[in-house]
Design a protein around this motif. Structure first.
Motif, mmCIF file in Angstrom:
data_model
loop_
_atom_site.group_PDB
_atom_site.id
_atom_site.type_symbol
_atom_site.label_atom_id
_atom_site.label_comp_id
_atom_site.label_asym_id
_atom_site.label_seq_id
_atom_site.Cartn_x
_atom_site.Cartn_y
_atom_site.Cartn_z
ATOM 1 N N GLU A 170 138.551 0.534 145.122
ATOM 2 C CA GLU A 170 139.348 -0.698 145.085
ATOM 3 C C GLU A 170 139.345 -1.276 143.687
ATOM 4 O O GLU A 170 138.453 -1.007 142.876
ATOM 5 N N ARG A 171 140.360 -2.070 143.409
ATOM 6 C CA ARG A 171 140.463 -2.804 142.139
ATOM 7 C C ARG A 171 140.955 -4.210 142.436
ATOM 8 O O ARG A 171 141.842 -4.406 143.283
ATOM 9 N N THR A 172 140.393 -5.180 141.733
ATOM 10 C CA THR A 172 140.853 -6.562 141.828
ATOM 11 C C THR A 172 141.738 -6.861 140.629
ATOM 12 O O THR A 172 141.331 -6.632 139.474
ATOM 13 N N LEU A 173 142.949 -7.368 140.888
ATOM 14 C CA LEU A 173 143.920 -7.638 139.826
ATOM 15 C C LEU A 173 144.304 -9.110 139.876
ATOM 16 O O LEU A 173 144.973 -9.557 140.809
ATOM 17 N N SER A 174 143.862 -9.871 138.871
ATOM 18 C CA SER A 174 144.186 -11.294 138.777
ATOM 19 C C SER A 174 145.409 -11.472 137.884
ATOM 20 O O SER A 174 145.377 -11.117 136.701
ATOM 21 N N LEU A 175 146.476 -12.029 138.448
ATOM 22 C CA LEU A 175 147.750 -12.183 137.739
ATOM 23 C C LEU A 175 147.847 -13.600 137.175
ATOM 24 O O LEU A 175 147.716 -14.579 137.912
ATOM 25 N N LYS A 176 148.083 -13.679 135.859
ATOM 26 C CA LYS A 176 148.189 -14.994 135.219
ATOM 27 C C LYS A 176 149.166 -14.935 134.058
ATOM 28 O O LYS A 176 149.141 -13.987 133.270
ATOM 29 N N THR A 177 150.014 -15.953 133.959
ATOM 30 C CA THR A 177 150.939 -16.095 132.839
ATOM 31 C C THR A 177 150.477 -17.272 131.987
ATOM 32 O O THR A 177 150.382 -18.399 132.475
ATOM 33 N N TRP A 178 150.184 -17.011 130.723
ATOM 34 C CA TRP A 178 149.547 -17.991 129.840
ATOM 35 C C TRP A 178 150.576 -18.845 129.109
ATOM 36 O O TRP A 178 151.597 -18.351 128.651
ATOM 37 N N HIS A 179 150.241 -20.144 128.967
ATOM 38 C CA HIS A 179 151.079 -21.086 128.213
ATOM 39 C C HIS A 179 150.682 -21.027 126.731
ATOM 40 O O HIS A 179 149.968 -21.889 126.219
ATOM 41 N N ILE A 180 151.119 -19.971 126.045
ATOM 42 C CA ILE A 180 150.787 -19.823 124.631
ATOM 43 C C ILE A 180 152.044 -19.458 123.842
ATOM 44 O O ILE A 180 153.018 -18.955 124.397
ATOM 45 N N ASP A 181 151.986 -19.724 122.524
ATOM 46 C CA ASP A 181 153.109 -19.364 121.665
ATOM 47 C C ASP A 181 152.834 -18.012 121.013
ATOM 48 O O ASP A 181 151.866 -17.321 121.354
ATOM 49 N N GLU A 182 153.671 -17.616 120.055
ATOM 50 C CA GLU A 182 153.555 -16.292 119.445
ATOM 51 C C GLU A 182 152.315 -16.144 118.570
ATOM 52 O O GLU A 182 151.934 -15.036 118.206
#
Length: 457
Positions: A166-178
């Motif tokens: 098994e694998r745990t995959l945490s999905l997150k989209t970060w509020h960052i600039d370039e």
């Protein structure tokens, strides 16, 4: 003499239960006989990440990583976590999807006092349900989750399930600039719409990683949406995958199909038949690649689909005698006065005409509904806007009965993605006394009014 919840919390602080510097006796809570114990020390502290090559992002993490340390225990066991706050701000930990006593739920001024900088709090509870869960603060949530204070909690089944990998995959989209610097976590005009979206999507903190999996095996993928805002349209073109659990609760295994919409706070357990060595699959969010899943040589005999996972011990609601309550989730922009907005007190959303004030510590003293302990209830959830709301109930697990927008195979969950202009019906047994939060898990919807308290007495 009777005491309010606020007085009790104030008394706890006075006794020094919550902090290192307040004095008082420190001790682990009693250990019941015949229950194994997993102890963790979970430290929240600043953490420099390199999400953008060559640039540093000043994140916050648990256990020296973001997303945080994966916590594990077995179903029926007691989980004890000493949370140590090494940030410059107060915080707490909420255990998303876990049915536990109110005092362990991690909501400041409702279930506990905030954990101040330099202090600690001992969380101690039995994990009744197996499945994929997660943890995060319930204090200044837009910023604290946005900076990385999120982490998986895996409760393993009592007996072997047939999954060898098994694998745990945490999905997150970060509020960052370039350059990797944080942008605003809550933009008012976006909070009044779908929510403030981030820019860089990661799995376990890595943008578009390649995950090597044993070829020919059936691997359990635990996907957890720890994002503030984004609903992921998960799909695996060309892959052979089946759904085994939704939000920690088993379902009859069925094909993943074209795609699955995983809203903030939600989880899905997939069984994936890994392709031959060297072959690759693309895990996608709609058309966008999230990760590459690559088969690598394995000496094991090819695996077969495991049997369905065992059901969790959740009470079945009796619909024939259930009381029905209705909840409208709607805009409330007119409630935000210029003075409120100038002070950062935005009220764009409301439930049944009531907008939660995130800065008012007494809101939970005015619950939107009071339920009888062990009573059976049907909630009718009506979304009166064109934006989705993942509706989450603390402390209890509910059964999704149906929707006027799509076919539902009834299942148990703690978070339901209420689509635009959708009306859905859920049911549950109110078997956990306390004052529980009932809110949208798009964090800036929650922080601009879309939250209420449900009391069970």
């Amino acid at each position: 003499m009777s005491f309010t919840r606020r007085q009790v919390l104030a008394g706890l602080v006075g006794l020094g239960v919550a902090g290192l510097g307040a004095g008082g006796v420190r001790y682990w809570l009693g250990r019941p006989e015949n229950i194994a114990t997993h102890d963790y020390e979970l430290i929240a502290a600043p953490l420099d990440l390199q999400l953008v090559p060559g640039h540093v992002t000043p994140a916050w993490g648990y256990g020296g990583q973001a997303p945080g340390l994966e916590l594990r225990c077995r179903q029926g066991e007691r989980l004890r976590v000493r949370f140590i706050n090494k940030l410059d701000v107060q915080s707490t930990i909420h255990w998303h999807g876990i049915r536990l006593p109110l005092e362990m739920d991690g909501v400041p001024y409702v279930s506990q006092a905030p954990v101040l900088p330099g202090e600690y709090f001992d969380y101690d509870f039995i994990c009744h349900d197996a499945g994929s869960f997660w943890y995060h603060p319930h204090t200044a949530s837009a910023e604290q989750l946005g900076r990385g204070l999120v982490g998986p909690l895996i409760v393993e089944e009592r007996e072997p399930t047939g999954f060898r990998h098994e694998r745990t995959l945490s999905l997150k989209t970060w509020h960052i600039d370039e350059q990797g610097a944080f942008s605003e976590f809550l933009v008012p005009r976006q909070a009044a719409r779908e929510g403030t979206r981030g820019r860089l999507t990661t799995i376990n903190g890595q943008p578009n990683p390649t995950l090597e999996l044993p070829a020919g095996q059936v691997v359990r993928l635990r996907l957890i949406n720890v994002d503030n805002t984004v609903t992921y349209r998960l799909n695996l073109p060309g892959g052979e995958a089946r759904i085994y659990a939704l939000d920690g609760n088993p379902v009859q295994p069925r094909p993943l199909g074209k795609e699955y919409w995983l809203g903030p706070g939600m989880r899905i357990d997939l069984a994936l038949k890994v392709p031959s060595p060297g072959e690759e699959l693309s895990l996608r969010n709609g058309p966008l690649r999230l990760a590459t899943l690559k088969g690598v040589a394995s000496s094991e005999v090819a695996g077969d689909w495991p049997p369905p996972l065992p059901a969790n011990p959740v009470a079945e609601p009796d619909l024939a005698r259930a009381e029905t309550l209705r909840f409208n989730f709607e805009w409330a922009a007119a409630l935000a006065s210029p003075a409120d907005e100038a002070a950062g007190r935005y009220k764009y959303w409301q439930i049944n005409g009531q907008a939660w004030d995130i800065n008012d510590k007494t809101c939970a003293d005015r619950p939107i509904a009071t339920l009888k302990k062990d009573g059976h209830y049907i909630f009718v959830l009506r979304n009166m806007a064109q934006y989705q709301h993942p509706i989450h109930l603390h402390g209890m697990t509910f059964k999704v009965l149906g929707s006027d927008r799509r076919k539902i195979i009834p299942y148990f969950t703690d978070t339901y993605l209420l689509g635009k202009n959708e009306t859905a019906r859920i049911a549950f047994v109110a078997d956990n006394p306390g004052v529980w939060m009932f809110h949208c898990h798009v964090i800036d919807h929650m922080e601009t009014g879309l939250m209420a308290a449900i009391e069970v007495v």
